[in-house]
Design a protein around this motif. Structure first.
Motif, PDB file in Angstrom:
ATOM      1  N   GLN A 113      34.364  29.339  40.201  1.00 16.80           N
ATOM      2  CA  GLN A 113      35.021  28.470  41.184  1.00 16.80           C
ATOM      3  C   GLN A 113      36.283  29.102  41.792  1.00 16.80           C
ATOM      4  OE1 GLN A 113      36.043  24.651  39.569  1.00 16.80           O
ATOM      5  NE2 GLN A 113      36.440  23.761  41.576  1.00 16.80           N
ATOM      6  N   TYR A 114      37.080  29.803  40.961  1.00 21.70           N
ATOM      7  CA  TYR A 114      38.382  30.277  41.454  1.00 21.70           C
ATOM      8  C   TYR A 114      38.485  31.796  41.430  1.00 21.70           C
ATOM      9  CZ  TYR A 114      39.807  25.439  40.859  1.00 21.70           C
ATOM     10  OH  TYR A 114      39.890  24.081  40.967  1.00 21.70           O
ATOM     11  N   PHE A 115      39.029  32.356  42.517  1.00 21.12           N
ATOM     12  CA  PHE A 115      39.379  33.782  42.509  1.00 21.12           C
ATOM     13  C   PHE A 115      40.861  33.894  42.847  1.00 21.12           C
ATOM     14  CE2 PHE A 115      37.784  32.752  46.735  1.00 21.12           C
ATOM     15  CZ  PHE A 115      38.791  33.231  47.546  1.00 21.12           C
ATOM     16  N   PRO A 116      41.512  34.970  42.389  1.00 16.64           N
ATOM     17  CA  PRO A 116      42.947  35.060  42.610  1.00 16.64           C
ATOM     18  C   PRO A 116      43.295  35.682  43.965  1.00 16.64           C
ATOM     19  CG  PRO A 116      42.215  36.867  41.226  1.00 16.64           C
ATOM     20  CD  PRO A 116      40.989  36.078  41.570  1.00 16.64           C
ATOM     21  N   TYR A 117      44.455  35.343  44.472  1.00 20.65           N
ATOM     22  CA  TYR A 117      45.032  36.017  45.631  1.00 20.65           C
ATOM     23  C   TYR A 117      46.179  36.879  45.136  1.00 20.65           C
ATOM     24  CZ  TYR A 117      42.850  32.654  48.769  1.00 20.65           C
ATOM     25  OH  TYR A 117      41.951  31.903  49.452  1.00 20.65           O
ATOM     26  N   GLY A 118      46.236  38.101  45.638  1.00 23.12           N
ATOM     27  CA  GLY A 118      47.386  38.951  45.316  1.00 23.12           C
ATOM     28  C   GLY A 118      48.102  39.304  46.602  1.00 23.12           C
ATOM     29  N   ILE A 119      49.371  39.036  46.662  1.00 20.77           N
ATOM     30  CA  ILE A 119      50.172  39.427  47.823  1.00 20.77           C
ATOM     31  C   ILE A 119      51.165  40.464  47.313  1.00 20.77           C
ATOM     32  CG2 ILE A 119      51.736  38.624  49.635  1.00 20.77           C
ATOM     33  CD1 ILE A 119      50.434  35.822  49.195  1.00 20.77           C
ATOM     34  N   TYR A 120      50.944  41.718  47.736  1.00 23.22           N
ATOM     35  CA  TYR A 120      51.740  42.816  47.188  1.00 23.22           C
ATOM     36  C   TYR A 120      53.025  42.975  47.979  1.00 23.22           C
ATOM     37  CZ  TYR A 120      47.615  43.905  44.448  1.00 23.22           C
ATOM     38  OH  TYR A 120      46.562  43.837  43.575  1.00 23.22           O
ATOM     39  N   ALA A 121      53.758  41.888  48.062  1.00 13.58           N
ATOM     40  CA  ALA A 121      55.079  41.951  48.682  1.00 13.58           C
ATOM     41  C   ALA A 121      56.036  42.510  47.632  1.00 13.58           C
ATOM     42  CB  ALA A 121      55.495  40.553  49.100  1.00 13.58           C
ATOM     43  N   LEU A 134      39.552  39.689  51.809  1.00 11.80           N
ATOM     44  CA  LEU A 134      40.184  40.517  50.775  1.00 11.80           C
ATOM     45  C   LEU A 134      39.190  41.591  50.350  1.00 11.80           C
ATOM     46  CD1 LEU A 134      41.590  37.675  48.492  1.00 11.80           C
ATOM     47  CD2 LEU A 134      42.956  39.260  49.885  1.00 11.80           C
ATOM     48  N   ALA A 135      39.719  42.734  49.926  1.00 10.24           N
ATOM     49  CA  ALA A 135      38.837  43.779  49.419  1.00 10.24           C
ATOM     50  C   ALA A 135      38.086  43.255  48.195  1.00 10.24           C
ATOM     51  CB  ALA A 135      39.651  45.019  49.061  1.00 10.24           C
ATOM     52  N   SER A 136      38.799  42.513  47.355  1.00 11.66           N
ATOM     53  CA  SER A 136      38.206  42.020  46.112  1.00 11.66           C
ATOM     54  C   SER A 136      37.009  41.107  46.395  1.00 11.66           C
ATOM     55  CB  SER A 136      39.273  41.260  45.307  1.00 11.66           C
ATOM     56  OG  SER A 136      39.904  40.288  46.128  1.00 11.66           O
ATOM     57  N   THR A 137      37.172  40.163  47.299  1.00 10.99           N
ATOM     58  CA  THR A 137      36.082  39.226  47.592  1.00 10.99           C
ATOM     59  C   THR A 137      34.977  39.913  48.418  1.00 10.99           C
ATOM     60  OG1 THR A 137      37.446  38.428  49.418  1.00 10.99           O
ATOM     61  CG2 THR A 137      37.400  37.079  47.435  1.00 10.99           C
ATOM     62  N   SER A 138      35.379  40.864  49.263  1.00  5.29           N
ATOM     63  CA  SER A 138      34.383  41.580  50.078  1.00  5.29           C
ATOM     64  C   SER A 138      33.378  42.291  49.183  1.00  5.29           C
ATOM     65  CB  SER A 138      35.065  42.617  50.977  1.00  5.29           C
ATOM     66  OG  SER A 138      35.944  41.987  51.864  1.00  5.29           O
ATOM     67  N   MET A 139      33.874  42.899  48.096  1.00  3.37           N
ATOM     68  CA  MET A 139      32.977  43.624  47.185  1.00  3.37           C
ATOM     69  C   MET A 139      31.928  42.668  46.610  1.00  3.37           C
ATOM     70  SD  MET A 139      35.348  46.158  44.985  1.00  3.37           S
ATOM     71  CE  MET A 139      37.013  46.435  45.534  1.00  3.37           C
TER      72      MET A 139
END
Ligand SMILES: Cc1cc2nc3c(=O)[nH]c(=O)nc-3n(C[C@H](O)[C@H](O)[C@H](O)COP(=O)(O)OP(=O)(O)OC[C@H]3O[C@@H](n4cnc5c(N)ncnc54)[C@H](O)[C@@H]3O)c2cc1C
Length: 493
Positions: free
Chosen positions: A371-379, A346-351
């Protein structure tokens, strides 16, 4: 479709700190404390972080302009396209005015391209300015290791120069996987990079691969009333998302006419005499469409990096292995971050990975990542999720209770004309702590951050019951879902 290449043709601004800072091959070799290969989210963050620590930093980027896949073909283009489609199609108003409602009757490729060009131009400007402001040098050219401390950079005019780096961050990202049996022509048969250059809005489209990218594009095109067939060889899709959310999502897609073909492999793809794409499945079904998007996988862009010259090897998908805490490869002064190291891509985690790599490289202690990061699925509709799914909670044998809120139960949902939208929260019965939040519907990728904060701060159900929320908001769904769970949880005396 979206003439995005025009942006790449814009001549680069002359930069005082440009390639001339390095010597041509054979002359003295310019040295940097950090050389970053790739200017996507991981490379950009690594470079800026190191520059903020006072280090000399060079970013080498193969494209003519900085930003990586994220800016040029991935995250930003797909999200801009989505926003444009939702606006021009009047999608968000259809709850009130019916399925035939449209802001613009005939939406053509040019309509979609204009906004994209403006957005990308702006993104690139912001990045270039960020590099300049922080004194990060950038160079346009493809990098290749010639030994563990030197890279050769081939510029667009084929000239070559050699640069020495004390440390490196490899942030070269990925490129679409293109199997040999598919006759890609980048017009009727496209991949997840070329989709934004498609010449027209087709009347029908087959999408192969129900991963995040496939799902996003399938639903964006479906919102344009393109007849979409989604093909996935496995029996399930988006397996990391709570199954109840996926069941609801699948129902909504089918309800609006998306054909979903799960559990059957593609045996052939060819074009018929009229130019239509004919996709044949293992179970004998044949799908004829104007366009086909192949979105089943991406490969690490490591093929021409010369990794053998610096002692590194990749897996069968071109990815590098790193220490997950420091992002160091087996060669201690070479780090890798972003999509080139695989999950979660993900771009977010890559940064964050880029930033952590740079800090570790220059001995700046880093606190452990939350511990937790969110996932966004822009469907269309959006899906967002943080923490454990119900399936994971069950597998861990944690006693739990769920609460559900539907957006139509909130006043804001009413005002917005939302007849769909769902929030699911999972709480531990024993500790009353929040375990997971799963959202389907308008604003899901923004709303999720409330859940993320409570989860990472180890908050529980009482936070949502006791706190006042703005009214009317979709965030009220948190209170409704928490109360729903609370009604079923054992009372605390
Ligand atoms: C269609 C699509 C939609 C997406 N949507 C989202 C989303 O909504 N949210 C999200 O968080 N993520 C999303 N992603 C994922 C996101 O784009 C990636 O996680 C992110 O771009 C990875 O960043 P990176 O820094 O690893 O590399 P990239 O962004 O891939 O950039 C790598 C750069 O390295 C350059 N490069 C490669 N080889 C060399 C070389 N030898 N020399 C010099 N330069 C080189 C490339 O030209 C490229 O510019 C999406 C991806 C796609 C494809």
């Amino acid at each position: 479709m979206f003439q995005f290449r025009d942006i790449e043709r814009v001549p680069r601004r002359e930069r005082a700190d440009g390639p001339e800072a390095c010597r041509r091959k054979g002359g003295d070799v310019e040295q940097y404390e950090l050389v970053v290969i790739g200017s996507g989210p991981a490379g950009r963050r690594a470079a800026v972080q190191a520059a903020k620590l006072g280090k000399s930093v060079l970013v080498v980027e193969g494209r003519k302009r900085v930003g990586g896949v994220s800016v040029h073909t991935g995250t930003i283009p797909s999200k801009t396209l989505r926003e444009t489609v939702l606006n021009l199609s009047g999608w968000r108003e259809r709850g009130f005015y019916g399925r035939s409602y449209r802001v613009k009757q005939h939406i053509a490729a040019e309509d979609l391209g204009t906004r994209l060009d403006m957005t990308l131009q702006h993104e690139v400007d912001v990045l270039e300015h960020q590099f300049q402001r922080n004194g990060v040098r950038t160079m346009c050219g493809f990098a290749r290791f010639i030994d563990p401390h030197h890279i050769q950079v081939t510029e667009p005019d084929a000239s070559e120069l050699v640069v020495r780096g004390e440390r490196f961050v490899i942030a070269v990202g990925t490129q679409p996987f293109r199997p040999d049996y598919i006759p890609f022509d980048d017009k009727a048969i496209i991949d997840s990079d070329t989709v934004i250059e498609a010449p027209c809005v087709p009347r029908s489209m087959a999408v192969i691969g129900a991963g995040v990218i496939g799902i996003e594009y399938a639903t964006i095109f479906s919102a344009l009333d393109v007849a979409v067939t989604l093909i996935e060889p496995r029996d399930t899709f988006l397996d990391f998302v709570d199954r109840e959310i996926i069941a609801e999502f699948t129902h909504q897609l089918r309800d609006r006419g998306v054909a979903i073909r799960l559990g059957s492999k593609v045996t052939s793809i060819e074009k018929d005499k009229s130019g239509r794409v004919v996709t044949t499945l293992e179970d004998g079904r044949i799908i004829r469409t104007e366009m086909l998007l192949f979105a089943a996988g991406r490969m690490g862009a490591t093929g021409s990096l010369g990794l053998e010259n610096c002692g590194l090897a990749v897996d069968n998908r071109g990815r590098l292995t790193v220490d997950p805490k420091t992002f160091q490869t087996e060669v201690p002064h070479i780090y890798a971050a972003g999509d080139v190291i695989g999950f979660p891509s993900l771009a977010s985690t890559s940064m964050e990975q880029g930033r952590i790599a740079a800090c570790h490289a220059f001995d700046l202690p880093m606190p452990p990542a939350p511990q937790y990061f969110p996932y966004g699925i822009y469907a269309v509709p959006e899906i967002s999720t943080v923490g454990m799914s119900e399936e994971e909670v069950k597998a861990k044998k944690i006693p739990y209770e769920c609460g559900i809120a539907r957006f139509r139960e909130t006043s804001r949902g009413h005002i917005m004309g939302l007849d769909t939208g769902l929030m699911k929260m999972i709480f531990s019965i024993k500790t009353r702590r929040l375990l997971g939040v799963h959202i389907l519907g308008e604003g899901a990728t923004e709303l999720i951050h409330i859940g993320q904060a409570v989860l990472n701060l180890k908050g529980g159900i009482d936070y949502f019951i006791e706190n006042t929320f703005n009214y009317p908001t979709l965030a009220e769904a948190y209170k409704i879902a928490a109360l729903d769970a609370w009604n079923r949880m054992p009372r605390q005396d």
